[in-house]
Write a protein that holds these residues in place. Structure first.
Motif, short mmCIF file in Angstrom:
data_model
loop_
_atom_site.label_atom_id
_atom_site.label_comp_id
_atom_site.label_asym_id
_atom_site.label_seq_id
_atom_site.Cartn_x
_atom_site.Cartn_y
_atom_site.Cartn_z
N GLY A 70 -1.64 2.43 1.82
CA GLY A 70 -1.21 1.44 1.70
C GLY A 70 -0.84 0.76 3.65
O GLY A 70 -0.13 -0.39 3.58
N ASN A 71 -0.74 1.91 4.48
CA ASN A 71 0.08 1.34 5.46
C ASN A 71 -0.93 0.95 6.58
O ASN A 71 -1.94 0.85 6.52
CB ASN A 71 0.31 2.79 5.98
CG ASN A 71 2.03 3.42 5.55
OD1 ASN A 71 3.17 2.69 5.29
ND2 ASN A 71 1.63 4.51 4.96
N ILE A 72 -0.44 0.28 7.21
CA ILE A 72 -1.52 -0.87 8.28
C ILE A 72 -1.00 -0.40 10.25
O ILE A 72 0.01 -0.46 10.51
CB ILE A 72 -1.08 -2.53 8.14
CG1 ILE A 72 -1.25 -2.76 6.77
CG2 ILE A 72 -2.31 -3.67 8.83
CD1 ILE A 72 -2.79 -2.90 6.12
N TRP A 73 -2.04 0.71 10.27
CA TRP A 73 -1.96 0.55 11.44
C TRP A 73 -2.70 -0.06 12.95
O TRP A 73 -3.66 -0.57 12.49
CB TRP A 73 -2.82 1.93 11.44
CG TRP A 73 -2.56 3.62 10.73
CD1 TRP A 73 -1.98 3.57 9.66
CD2 TRP A 73 -1.78 4.02 11.26
NE1 TRP A 73 -1.79 4.53 9.20
CE2 TRP A 73 -1.63 5.17 10.22
CE3 TRP A 73 -0.95 4.54 12.61
CZ2 TRP A 73 -0.49 6.06 10.78
CZ3 TRP A 73 -0.68 6.05 13.10
CH2 TRP A 73 0.06 6.77 12.20
N PHE A 74 -2.27 -0.60 13.41
CA PHE A 74 -2.33 -0.81 15.04
C PHE A 74 -1.99 0.02 16.05
O PHE A 74 -1.17 0.10 17.10
CB PHE A 74 -1.48 -2.56 15.20
CG PHE A 74 -1.33 -3.23 13.65
CD1 PHE A 74 -2.29 -4.82 13.50
CD2 PHE A 74 -0.51 -2.87 12.96
CE1 PHE A 74 -2.39 -4.73 12.29
CE2 PHE A 74 -0.52 -4.15 11.69
CZ PHE A 74 -0.98 -4.99 11.21
N GLY A 75 -3.38 0.43 16.70
CA GLY A 75 -3.19 1.70 17.47
C GLY A 75 -2.08 2.52 16.69
O GLY A 75 -2.33 3.43 16.25
N ALA A 76 -0.65 2.74 18.34
CA ALA A 76 0.24 3.56 17.97
C ALA A 76 1.39 2.87 17.13
O ALA A 76 1.52 3.72 16.71
CB ALA A 76 0.37 3.75 19.38
N SER A 77 1.08 1.70 16.33
CA SER A 77 1.38 1.24 15.64
C SER A 77 1.85 1.60 14.07
O SER A 77 0.40 1.11 13.67
CB SER A 77 2.10 -0.23 15.56
OG SER A 77 2.94 -0.10 17.18
N ARG A 78 2.48 2.14 13.11
CA ARG A 78 2.05 1.83 11.34
C ARG A 78 2.70 0.92 10.98
O ARG A 78 4.35 1.24 11.15
CB ARG A 78 2.64 3.32 10.96
CG ARG A 78 1.65 3.35 9.93
CD ARG A 78 2.24 4.63 9.49
NE ARG A 78 3.66 5.10 9.08
CZ ARG A 78 4.00 6.02 8.91
NH1 ARG A 78 3.85 7.40 9.37
NH2 ARG A 78 5.97 6.03 8.70
N TYR A 79 2.54 0.00 10.64
CA TYR A 79 3.66 -1.00 9.45
C TYR A 79 3.36 -0.89 7.85
O TYR A 79 2.43 -0.06 7.18
CB TYR A 79 3.02 -2.03 10.01
CG TYR A 79 3.26 -3.56 9.35
CD1 TYR A 79 5.30 -3.32 9.43
CD2 TYR A 79 3.51 -4.27 7.82
CE1 TYR A 79 6.06 -4.82 9.32
CE2 TYR A 79 3.43 -5.41 7.30
CZ TYR A 79 4.97 -5.90 7.80
OH TYR A 79 5.91 -6.51 6.89
N ASP A 80 4.68 -0.24 7.73
CA ASP A 80 5.06 0.02 6.23
C ASP A 80 4.99 -1.65 4.85
O ASP A 80 5.03 -0.91 3.72
CB ASP A 80 5.48 0.94 6.25
CG ASP A 80 7.04 0.64 6.74
OD1 ASP A 80 7.17 -0.45 6.77
OD2 ASP A 80 8.00 1.64 6.68
N GLY A 81 4.84 -2.21 5.59
CA GLY A 81 4.58 -3.83 4.57
C GLY A 81 7.00 -3.82 5.26
O GLY A 81 7.28 -4.94 4.33
N LYS A 82 7.36 -3.26 5.88
CA LYS A 82 9.28 -3.61 6.34
C LYS A 82 9.18 -3.96 7.90
O LYS A 82 10.09 -4.21 9.08
CB LYS A 82 9.66 -2.56 5.48
CG LYS A 82 11.07 -2.63 5.96
CD LYS A 82 12.46 -2.22 4.69
CE LYS A 82 13.42 -2.54 4.95
NZ LYS A 82 14.74 -1.47 4.24
N SER A 83 8.79 -2.89 8.37
CA SER A 83 9.17 -2.38 10.26
C SER A 83 8.52 -1.76 10.46
O SER A 83 6.96 -0.91 9.50
CB SER A 83 10.05 -1.15 10.17
OG SER A 83 9.88 -0.16 9.47
#
Length: 349
Positions: free
Chosen positions: A147-160
């Protein structure tokens, strides 16, 4: 121990039911002046259909078509188009490259120059480097199985956001997570750089039997049989877990497998050595279909559905079996017989 630590980081996830951050001010240093004329920007503001470059096309859980256009993200419900972003980001502000509905029903929009937006159906939230995003240049969105969202080198876990670099063991600082396969391996590509895979322990830069790496990989899919398909600067490839097979010299910017098992691609024909050109002298691109019955032949049967126009881009098979694809000039739909150019249809009204 280093890789065990990285592996742990990959799978320590924090879940959140909403987009998770407060809205921030939209950056003003965005679309390059002159990219679109004043009349084109006005047209994009007032039109109902996408009238500019469409990089990616997706479908939401309700069957609506989601279209990431340079001058707005649109939703098509089978009857009409709705610009989802005109209230938060007018055409002069953000140029959108990708769109995704996550498992919670949030819509994510990635932009070329203004970071990413999240829409929960009622409110928009905006994320930039000020919120921890690695770059305001966000060209690709991917949701992994946790359920983590990736934007290139960034992974978003719903909080940070967690940003991955060579300091974490990655072979590159400029990555895109393109696929998490059925075995849990993560496949990464980077513009102009090598493709590599992470198996939970080590990172492997992939090479063919000649020892050459695969560069500039934009799209990877896993087919129903577990084969990995991708396109690089030299053409279309298939990987069966042990061997890389070059399927075609045709370019493969985007790849999908349809319900019948056919493989569809968009890409430039320049790699064919023919250097087909359009009227303006640019390399011609094609929408191609590889027949599922001959995929494993030495020369699979391929049909050009549409060719000649430069820049045929993102691909989608909709629930009804139609094929949607983006281009430099809007979005198209192929129903098996007829290609519909929605920009031309809009111009007729």
């Amino acid at each position: 121990m280093k890789y065990v630590f990285i592996y742990t980081l990959f799978f320590m996830f924090v879940f959140c039911s909403s987009c998770g951050q407060s809205q921030t001010k939209v950056p003003q240093d965005n679309i390059s002046k002159g990219l679109y004329s004043g009349s084109q920007l006005k047209e994009a503001d007032t039109s109902k259909a996408p009238m500019s470059m469409v990089r990616n096309v997706k479908q939401d859980r309700n069957g609506n078509i989601l279209i990431a256009s340079y001058l707005g993200v649109f939703r098509y419900d089978g009857i009409s188009f709705t610009n989802l972003t005109n209230k938060i980001s007018p055409p002069r502000v953000s140029s959108f490259w990708d769109v995704l509905e996550d498992r919670k029903g949030n819509l994510w929009f990635a932009s070329k120059d203004s970071g990413v937006y999240c829409y929960n159906g009622q409110t928009f939230k905006h994320f930039t480097t000020k919120d921890g995003l690695a770059s305001n240049l966000a060209l690709h969105i991917y949701e992994d199985r946790a359920g983590n969202i990736w934007f290139g080198a960034s992974r978003y876990d719903g909080k940070s956001f967690r940003n991955f670099t060579t300091k974490d063991g990655f072979p590159s600082n400029s990555i895109r997570l393109l696929l998490e396969d059925k075995t849990g391996k993560l496949w990464f590509g980077a513009q102009g750089e090598n493709m590599f895979v992470y198996d939970g322990k080590i990172f492997t830069v992939l090479k063919n039997k000649d020892g050459k790496t695969f560069k500039n990989v934009w799209s990877i899919i896993e087919d129903k049989k577990g084969n990995i398909w991708f396109g690089d600067v030299s053409g279309l490839w298939r990987y069966d877990g042990s061997t890389f097979t070059k399927v075609s010299q045709r370019g493969a910017y985007a790849i999908i497998e349809d319900k019948k098992g056919n493989i569809w691609t968009t890409g430039s024909n320049a790699s064919l050595g023919q250097h087909l050109r359009d009227n303006s002298g640019r390399d011609a691109w094609a929408l191609s279909r590889y027949d599922h019955q001959s995929l494993y032949n030495e020369k699979p049967a391929v049909t050009e559905i549409m060719s000649g126009q430069p820049g045929l881009l993102g691909l989608l098979e909709a629930n009804d079996g139609s094929i949607w694809f983006g281009s430099f000039k809007g979005v198209y739909r192929y129903d098996g017989k007829t290609i519909t150019d929605f920009k031309s249809k809009e111009a007729q009204h």
